[in-house]
Design an enzyme around this catalytic site. Structure first.
Site, PDB file in Angstrom:
ATOM      1  N   ASP A  35      -7.652  -3.592  -1.501  1.00 17.64           N
ATOM      2  CA  ASP A  35      -6.606  -2.956  -2.301  1.00 17.64           C
ATOM      3  C   ASP A  35      -6.608  -3.470  -3.732  1.00 17.64           C
ATOM      4  OD1 ASP A  35      -4.379  -1.523  -3.045  1.00 17.64           O
ATOM      5  OD2 ASP A  35      -2.945  -2.773  -1.956  1.00 17.64           O
ATOM      6  N   ASP A  65      -5.017   2.485  -8.448  1.00 17.23           N
ATOM      7  CA  ASP A  65      -4.571   2.098  -7.115  1.00 17.23           C
ATOM      8  C   ASP A  65      -5.474   2.688  -6.052  1.00 17.23           C
ATOM      9  OD1 ASP A  65      -3.163   1.116  -4.990  1.00 17.23           O
ATOM     10  OD2 ASP A  65      -1.564   2.585  -5.088  1.00 17.23           O
TER      11      ASP A  65
END
Length: 487
Positions: A338, A100
């Protein structure tokens, strides 16, 4: 004078030399990322798309509305990429966590582990960790403890840990562990404690005194996260202490999959460090990166935010609103690159303009599939007999900077699948635009203006240069890149 070299000293010298040789000659380490999603996890393509679009929206909107420190929202059941490593000495069993880039902490489930309301969630990717004898609690006075508690002062943290006042004043609280921290997610939360232990990556690269969060209780979060965002507790930041060459730059190349399980069996390479000799020519593949500057975000400093100037649909350039070009002092604006959000989220004004132009071009040839839009959460969708590439316009992202435009492959923004054939409706080909409405500017205040999702990043090597504060994109054959890196 004669210097005596003991066998132990010689062994130590050899180990250090071996480590230095590996870093100085290659300057990079490659790690396989595993994609955790396939069509077999869902009853229909509509179910897959509805679940994934809902989770993308939940993650994006959480960055604007939660009071606590903003962290990642792991997508489940998985349009995520996982990496694996071991902890401790002797090493633990392999631990798999979600990669992440939108958070700055590595945390994992620890034994005994309880996940509340996890019946419908993705099963854990690996067993809960049993802390090894080499693990030690992080002291309350450490900067790592402060970082996990949103920069709360160490004196406050040591007071919470019940360190006596005289010891706080004398900075003698090393025996008092960092208090538990609380993280809230879009649809879950956790309580954890900080520990230090040795971390070993699949290529035997070891990081001593690696700080990680250990959680025994979570709400709706059965899988841990390997945070790669800005921040001293992220994996790259801790790796840079061992080797700045490896920790100051990383990239990944996500294998194109279109939710097809047969296409995701091959690993997607995660590359720590740089390989300058292969930047421009890699085998028979010409590699051309385009770069855009990272934007500082005072409220969300761990985000990789960039400026978006506009989006082209075909030959028409649609300018982005001003809030996507910069980030203000409240943390509003910019586009976050992201790895943990599936679909790209755009502010309503830009999304509406893109969809209007896209529909103007496509609806002349294909009929809108309104029922599919309702069941998938995506729009617009179209029924078609046979897709002709020229009838689906190209989409280009124009990032801030000279010649910093990225042309998306059609499969990165237009998903084709079969609707019907269930005995109720006849089989029909359908295609949907894979961009989503993130909300109006008022709703987005205090958080990112847009997010570039991992679905749109497929087939690109995405470089995060933390030293030069730039993000780069280059079209790649990611499976071939992984094969080349192994050789």
């Amino acid at each position: 004078m004669v210097v005596m070299v003991t066998p132990l000293c010689l062994l130590y010298w050899l180990l250090i030399s071996t480590w230095w040789l590996m870093v100085s000659t290659s300057g990079m380490v490659s790690i396989p990322l595993t994609h955790s999603l396939s069509k077999t996890q869902f009853t229909t393509p509509h179910h897959l798309l509805k679940t994934t679009s809902t989770r993308s929206a939940t993650r994006f909107r959480h960055h604007h509305h939660h009071r606590h420190k903003q962290v990642s929202v792991p997508l489940s059941p998985g349009s995520d990429y996982t990496l694996s490593f071991t902890l401790g000495s002797p090493p633990s069993s392999t631990i798999s966590l979600y990669l992440d880039t939108g958070s700055d902490l590595v945390w994992l489930p620890c034994s005994p582990f309880e996940c509340i309301l996890c019946e419908s969630k993705t099963p854990p990717l690996s067993p809960p960790l049993n802390l090894s004898s080499s693990a030690t609690a992080v002291p309350c006075k450490s900067s790592a403890c402060s970082a996990a508690h949103s920069s709360l002062h160490s004196s406050d943290l040591c007071a919470i840990a019940r360190c006596p006042l005289d010891s706080i004043e004398m900075s003698e609280c090393n025996s008092f562990p960092c208090p538990p921290f609380y993280y809230a997610y879009g649809d879950g939360s956790l309580i954890g404690r900080l520990y230090k232990d040795s971390l070993t990556l699949p290529n035997s690269l070891s990081v001593q005194n690696f700080t990680f969060g250990c959680s025994h209780t979570t709400l709706g979060e059965p899988v841990g996260v390997a945070g790669f965002g800005f921040g001293r507790l992220s994996l790259p930041a801790q790796l840079s202490v061992v080797s700045p060459q490896l920790g100051n730059r990383f990239s990944y190349c996500l294998v194109s999959h279109s939710f097809d399980s047969n296409r995701v069996r091959r690993p997607s390479p995660l590359i720590l460090g740089r390989y300058e000799d292969k930047e421009n020519q890699f085998g028979n593949e010409l590699v051309e990166f385009v770069y855009t500057d990272m934007l500082s975000n005072p409220k969300h400093p761990y985000f990789y935010s960039v400026g978006l100037e506009g989006i082209s649909v075909g030959k028409r350039n649609i300018p982005a609103p001003e809030n996507l070009k910069t980030v203000d002092r409240r943390g509003s604006g910019g586009m976050v690159v992201d790895s943990g959000t599936t679909f790209t989220m755009l502010p309503a004004s830009l999304y509406d303009s893109v969809v209007t132009e896209f529909d103007h071009r496509v609806s002349r040839f294909y009929k809108r599939a309104n029922t599919v839009e309702e069941s998938t959460g995506l729009s617009p969708c179209y029924f078609y007999n046979k897709v002709v590439a020229a009838k689906v316009p190209a989409i280009t992202l124009h990032f801030a900077g000279n010649e910093s435009s990225v042309v998306l492959p059609r499969k990165n923004y237009f998903y084709e699948f079969i609707d019907g054939g269930d005995g109720v409706r006849k089989k029909r080909n359908v295609g949907c635009l894979m961009l989503m409405n993130g909300g109006n500017e008022e709703e987005l205040s205090g958080g990112p203006g847009a997010t570039l999702g991992n679905y749109q990043q497929q087939g690109f090597e995405v470089v995060y240069d933390l030293e030069k504060r730039k993000v780069g994109f280059a079209r790649r054959k990611c499976s071939s890149l992984w094969d080349s890196l192994k050789n």
